[in-house]
Scaffold this motif. Structure first.
Motif, PDB file in Angstrom:
ATOM      1  N   UNK A   7      -6.041  -8.606 -45.562  1.00  0.00           N
ATOM      2  CA  UNK A   7      -7.011  -8.609 -44.478  1.00  0.00           C
ATOM      3  C   UNK A   7      -6.324  -8.903 -43.153  1.00  0.00           C
ATOM      4  N   UNK A   8      -6.612  -8.070 -42.163  1.00  0.00           N
ATOM      5  CA  UNK A   8      -6.030  -8.188 -40.834  1.00  0.00           C
ATOM      6  C   UNK A   8      -7.163  -8.159 -39.823  1.00  0.00           C
ATOM      7  N   UNK A   9      -7.119  -9.048 -38.846  1.00  0.00           N
ATOM      8  CA  UNK A   9      -8.146  -9.082 -37.810  1.00  0.00           C
ATOM      9  C   UNK A   9      -7.499  -8.741 -36.473  1.00  0.00           C
ATOM     10  N   UNK A  10      -7.905  -7.627 -35.907  1.00  0.00           N
ATOM     11  CA  UNK A  10      -7.323  -7.166 -34.653  1.00  0.00           C
ATOM     12  C   UNK A  10      -8.379  -6.488 -33.795  1.00  0.00           C
ATOM     13  N   UNK A  11      -8.076  -6.367 -32.523  1.00  0.00           N
ATOM     14  CA  UNK A  11      -8.798  -5.490 -31.611  1.00  0.00           C
ATOM     15  C   UNK A  11      -7.872  -4.335 -31.302  1.00  0.00           C
ATOM     16  N   UNK A  12      -8.326  -3.117 -31.550  1.00  0.00           N
ATOM     17  CA  UNK A  12      -7.520  -1.907 -31.395  1.00  0.00           C
ATOM     18  C   UNK A  12      -8.108  -1.037 -30.292  1.00  0.00           C
ATOM     19  N   UNK A  13      -7.253  -0.548 -29.400  1.00  0.00           N
ATOM     20  CA  UNK A  13      -7.705   0.272 -28.281  1.00  0.00           C
ATOM     21  C   UNK A  13      -6.860   1.545 -28.224  1.00  0.00           C
ATOM     22  N   UNK A  14      -7.528   2.696 -28.141  1.00  0.00           N
ATOM     23  CA  UNK A  14      -6.878   4.004 -28.189  1.00  0.00           C
ATOM     24  C   UNK A  14      -7.130   4.775 -26.897  1.00  0.00           C
ATOM     25  N   UNK A  15      -6.176   5.670 -26.570  1.00  0.00           N
ATOM     26  CA  UNK A  15      -6.385   6.619 -25.482  1.00  0.00           C
ATOM     27  C   UNK A  15      -5.527   7.847 -25.745  1.00  0.00           C
ATOM     28  N   UNK A  16      -5.784   8.921 -25.033  1.00  0.00           N
ATOM     29  CA  UNK A  16      -5.020  10.150 -25.206  1.00  0.00           C
ATOM     30  C   UNK A  16      -3.575   9.936 -24.783  1.00  0.00           C
ATOM     31  N   UNK A  17      -2.660  10.444 -25.605  1.00  0.00           N
ATOM     32  CA  UNK A  17      -1.242  10.414 -25.268  1.00  0.00           C
ATOM     33  C   UNK A  17      -0.550   9.098 -25.530  1.00  0.00           C
ATOM     34  N   UNK A  18      -1.262   8.089 -25.980  1.00  0.00           N
ATOM     35  CA  UNK A  18      -0.637   6.795 -26.238  1.00  0.00           C
ATOM     36  C   UNK A  18       0.135   6.824 -27.554  1.00  0.00           C
ATOM     37  N   UNK A  19       1.132   5.951 -27.664  1.00  0.00           N
ATOM     38  CA  UNK A  19       1.990   5.997 -28.854  1.00  0.00           C
ATOM     39  C   UNK A  19       2.408   4.610 -29.335  1.00  0.00           C
ATOM     40  N   UNK A  20       1.635   3.580 -28.993  1.00  0.00           N
ATOM     41  CA  UNK A  20       1.920   2.242 -29.504  1.00  0.00           C
ATOM     42  C   UNK A  20       1.824   2.258 -31.030  1.00  0.00           C
ATOM     43  N   UNK A  21       2.633   1.428 -31.690  1.00  0.00           N
ATOM     44  CA  UNK A  21       2.619   1.364 -33.147  1.00  0.00           C
ATOM     45  C   UNK A  21       2.259  -0.035 -33.620  1.00  0.00           C
ATOM     46  N   UNK A  22       1.548  -0.093 -34.708  1.00  0.00           N
ATOM     47  CA  UNK A  22       1.222  -1.380 -35.310  1.00  0.00           C
ATOM     48  C   UNK A  22       2.433  -1.913 -36.064  1.00  0.00           C
ATOM     49  N   UNK A  23       2.641  -3.215 -36.049  1.00  0.00           N
ATOM     50  CA  UNK A  23       3.778  -3.777 -36.789  1.00  0.00           C
ATOM     51  C   UNK A  23       3.535  -3.717 -38.286  1.00  0.00           C
ATOM     52  N   UNK A  24       4.609  -3.635 -39.027  1.00  0.00           N
ATOM     53  CA  UNK A  24       4.482  -3.680 -40.477  1.00  0.00           C
ATOM     54  C   UNK A  24       4.020  -5.069 -40.902  1.00  0.00           C
ATOM     55  N   UNK A  25       3.188  -5.086 -41.917  1.00  0.00           N
ATOM     56  CA  UNK A  25       2.694  -6.353 -42.451  1.00  0.00           C
ATOM     57  C   UNK A  25       3.427  -6.638 -43.753  1.00  0.00           C
ATOM     58  N   UNK A  26       4.266  -7.678 -43.786  1.00  0.00           N
ATOM     59  CA  UNK A  26       4.993  -7.966 -45.030  1.00  0.00           C
ATOM     60  C   UNK A  26       4.048  -8.453 -46.115  1.00  0.00           C
ATOM     61  N   UNK A  27       4.159  -7.870 -47.291  1.00  0.00           N
ATOM     62  CA  UNK A  27       3.293  -8.237 -48.408  1.00  0.00           C
ATOM     63  C   UNK A  27       4.145  -8.567 -49.626  1.00  0.00           C
ATOM     64  N   UNK A  28       3.558  -9.302 -50.513  1.00  0.00           N
ATOM     65  CA  UNK A  28       4.208  -9.641 -51.770  1.00  0.00           C
ATOM     66  C   UNK A  28       3.208  -9.448 -52.897  1.00  0.00           C
TER      67      UNK A  28
END
Length: 726
Positions: A597-618
């Motif tokens: 479970x991840x709690x975030x606020x995500x915002x998108x727009x045309x042409x954007x290229x931000x990436x979400x960080x990898x979430x380490x799991x076990x």
């Protein structure tokens, strides 16, 4: 705490979650000013006129549903079905809580406002994502035991130069929009002994902050209150169900609706009827529309033993926005017996009905019928099934009442009823597009058994305050095996429905996976946005339903998207974080139970290229070596107690969906401290309350033996799960 206020089958909120405890506040009847008096409103103050003119400034999102009519449709079209493939992540922000996130963000004057669970409020630069301030209401974590369906919060409101939001423990806060400092706070609860909570977003109409509350499952009396937005002084209060006649009725409306109740409802659950989510407002008619919830207990044989409609439970009620005086009502489920709330999203629109333009209110409540009602008079215009329904054959258009199918109130363990208590549509907001003339519903199939289950336990006084006795439902794995096929995972299947409210039929439908897709947003760009619990945020063509774009967001999405503009660029924002009423009890049938479970606020727009960080799991493997099991008699006794007290949070068959620790994986570690945790509240600061007033030490041990039994069974099945790596 008085024994009758403890929730029996909706309890044990947090288990072993590592959360910090905060100071509680004493009950306050009067508002508490915590900063200098509010100055004169600025040039950017939010007003009713500004909200009413929302289409003239479509780049903002000033109120919960964007407009008073709650259509959740945006005239923006810079992002459209022709360029949606270029939509990318512009920025994201980690939210401060990891429980269910159900907020609808707001945007005004370049600032984006969102809430998180427990009632946190955050402000961001809407273009860059820079956090501007964060308000923590400091709710004691063991207060969560009073919340039937997780510690969620659905959003804030804007008025003047303030932000308004409520915390889980019933406090309503006015915060300075620029700094987040408290201007005033007021305790909305009528007392501190009953299990009142607030999870809904306030609405502000005519300078009054309107807020309801939750708690029907915990034996409370529902009401809605309006407060002066500047001072916090109470303006009016409207009770949704009558109180004890011996105390006198607050007004003639309460006296009249008491005639629709029988028995001692003020003792047998106190009526319920909480207005925990949906409101809408018509400025021309000056009517505020209230969606009212289920009765308490769910079983009408207990709540109102000689029947009756039990007004105003499961009703749409219109009141004067200035005074709170009753105007009209329409009851979707008279004498509700199945938790068929009418708190679901209401939409106001103008529709051509039989050649005449009508001002209508539309709702798709839990009970499976889609209603179109004249919002000036309450006249029913149409009612059609939008999902499978077995409890009623149809709605009689002459009387406006449903025609119930035989046997649906018999309390037989062999009768499967559709929808179940999670409904054909729950809190997730729908949307109406004037472009297509369609209402889009985040629906789902569900069904359940409602079996009379009269117990002779000494704790009957506690038992009856909830939806029991009268219920073997809510956790699919706890119904008889013969019925599980009808109410198992395959029945909790989400659908996205494009509904024609004039013809009363679906134009197209799309399967959307487990339980329910998120709330919805439609736009003039022929787009429909929705998230899902599998971790995708997607856009569909509003006219055809074709999927046009999807973005992997790494976690479940329940909340509703919005769209806005900054510097002539259009953005789409959505909050993510799985939880709510399905995130706790449905572990054994939960689709995303192995999703971090991840709690975030995500915002998108045309042409954007931000990436979400990898979430380490076990990966954790369920191991049960060395666990000694008690006799089957002890295990079965423990099973009953676990299902009564623990399953709603820790999951059916002791299988957690992931938000609350899975006790099977922890039992070997916590067994030595079991009595200290369960009976003495050793983890109360984490949200796990003490149960020594409601359980004996022997009963606590029986629950432990059942958990050990399920741990061994799970280990034999080779169970494993994913967890976030340290």
């Amino acid at each position: 705490m008085d024994q009758k206020t403890i929730p029996v089958n909706r309890v044990l909120l947090s288990g072993l979650l590592l959360l910090t405890v905060a100071c509680s506040s004493d009950h306050q009847e009067e508002p508490i000013a915590q900063s200098p008096a509010t100055p004169a409103a600025s040039a950017t103050a939010v007003t009713g006129e500004r909200i009413e003119a929302a289409d003239e400034t479509p780049g903002e999102w000033l109120t919960h549903g964007r407009t008073y009519g709650e259509q959740r449709f945006s005239p923006l079209a810079s992002i459209n079905d022709g360029n949606i493939e270029d939509l990318g992540l512009a920025w994201y922000a980690e939210l401060p809580t990891d429980r269910g996130i159900e907020t609808t963000p707001l945007m005004a004057d370049g600032k984006l406002f969102a809430t998180a669970s427990w009632g946190h409020v955050l402000a961001y630069d809407a273009k860059t994502g820079e956090e501007l301030w964060h308000f923590d209401p400091e709710v004691p974590k063991d207060y969560g035991v009073r919340a039937c369906c997780d510690v969620v919060n659905r959003g804030a409101a804007l008025w003047g130069d303030n932000v308004y939001a409520a915390s889980l423990d019933g406090r309503l806060h006015a915060l300075d929009r620029d700094t987040g400092e408290v201007v005033w706070q007021v305790d909305t609860r009528i007392n501190t002994t009953d299990a009142y909570t607030v999870t809904g977003a306030p609405r502000i109409v005519n300078g009054k902050v309107v807020i309801g509350n939750g708690g029907a499952e915990m034996s409370v009396r529902g009401y809605v209150t309006a407060y002066d937005a500047v001072t916090g002084e109470q303006a009016w209060r409207f009770f949704t169900v009558p109180g004890n006649p011996a105390d006198g009725f607050e007004d003639e409306t309460q006296k009249r609706i008491a005639e629709t109740w029988t028995g001692e409802w003020w003792e047998n659950g106190k009526g319920g009827g909480t207005a925990w989510d949906s409101f809408a407002f018509d400025p021309e008619l000056n009517l505020l529309y209230i969606g009212v919830g289920n009765g308490a207990s769910w079983n009408q044989k207990i709540r109102s033993p000689e029947g009756g409609d039990n007004l105003f439970i499961s009703s749409i009620v219109a009141v004067d926005a200035d005074t709170g005086e009753y105007a009209w009502h329409y009851q979707t489920t008279p004498g509700d017996h199945w938790d068929y709330t009418a708190t679901q999203h209401m939409i106001l629109a103008e529709l051509p009905i039989e050649g005449e333009e009508r001002k209508v209110l539309m709702q798709a409540p839990k009970n499976g019928f889609f209603y179109v009602v004249d919002r000036a008079t309450g006249e029913l215009l149409s009612a059609d099934k939008y999902m499978p329904v077995t409890w009623a054959t149809h709605v009689d258009m002459e009387t406006g009442r449903p025609v119930e199918a035989p046997g649906m109130r018999d309390g037989s363990a062999d009768t499967v009823v559709s929808p179940g208590p999670s409904g054909a549509h729950n809190w997730h907001p729908m949307t109406y597009s004037p472009d297509t003339g369609l209402v889009y519903i985040p629906a789902k199939s569900s069904s359940a058994i409602y079996a009379d289950n009269f117990h002779t336990l000494e704790r009957d006084a506690v038992w009856h305050i909830n939806f029991d006795p009268g219920l073997m439902v809510g956790i699919p794995d706890e119904v008889p095996a013969s019925a599980r096929a009808a109410i198992g995972k395959q029945a909790l299947a989400a659908e996205l429905i494009a509904w024609d409210p004039i013809k009363g039929e679906a134009v197209w439908t799309k399967p959307r996976g487990y339980y329910s897709g998120s709330g919805l947003l439609s736009t003039h760009g022929n787009l429909l946005f929705q998230g899902d619990l599998a971790g995708a945020f997607s856009a569909f063509a509003a006219d055809s339903g074709d999927e046009l774009w999807s973005y992997p967001v790494q976690g479940g999405v329940m909340a509703s998207p919005i769209t806005y503009t900054i510097d002539d660029e259009q953005y789409v924002a959505v909050a993510q974080g799985w939880g709510g009423e399905t995130g706790l009890p449905f572990g054994s049938v939960s689709g995303p139970q192995n999703m971090i479970n991840i709690s975030r606020l995500l915002v998108f727009k045309l042409g954007a290229s931000e990436e979400l960080p990898e979430v380490p799991v076990a990966e954790q493997i369920l191991e049960a070596d060395g666990i000694e099991l008690a006799s089957s008699e002890f295990v079965e006794s423990g099973r009953g107690l676990f299902n009564l007290y623990c399953a709603v949070c820790h999951g059916g068959n002791a299988i957690s969906a992931g938000l609350i620790p899975d006790l099977r994986y922890r039992i070997k570690d916590v067994e030595p401290a079991w009595q200290a945790i369960v009976m003495e509240g050793g983890l109360a600061a984490n949200g796990m309350p003490a149960w020594k007033e409601y359980l004996t030490a022997d009963e606590a041990d029986l629950i432990k033996e059942y958990v050990k039994h399920e741990a061994v069974l799970g280990a034999k099945r080779g169970e494993r799960r994913l967890v976030r790596a340290e």
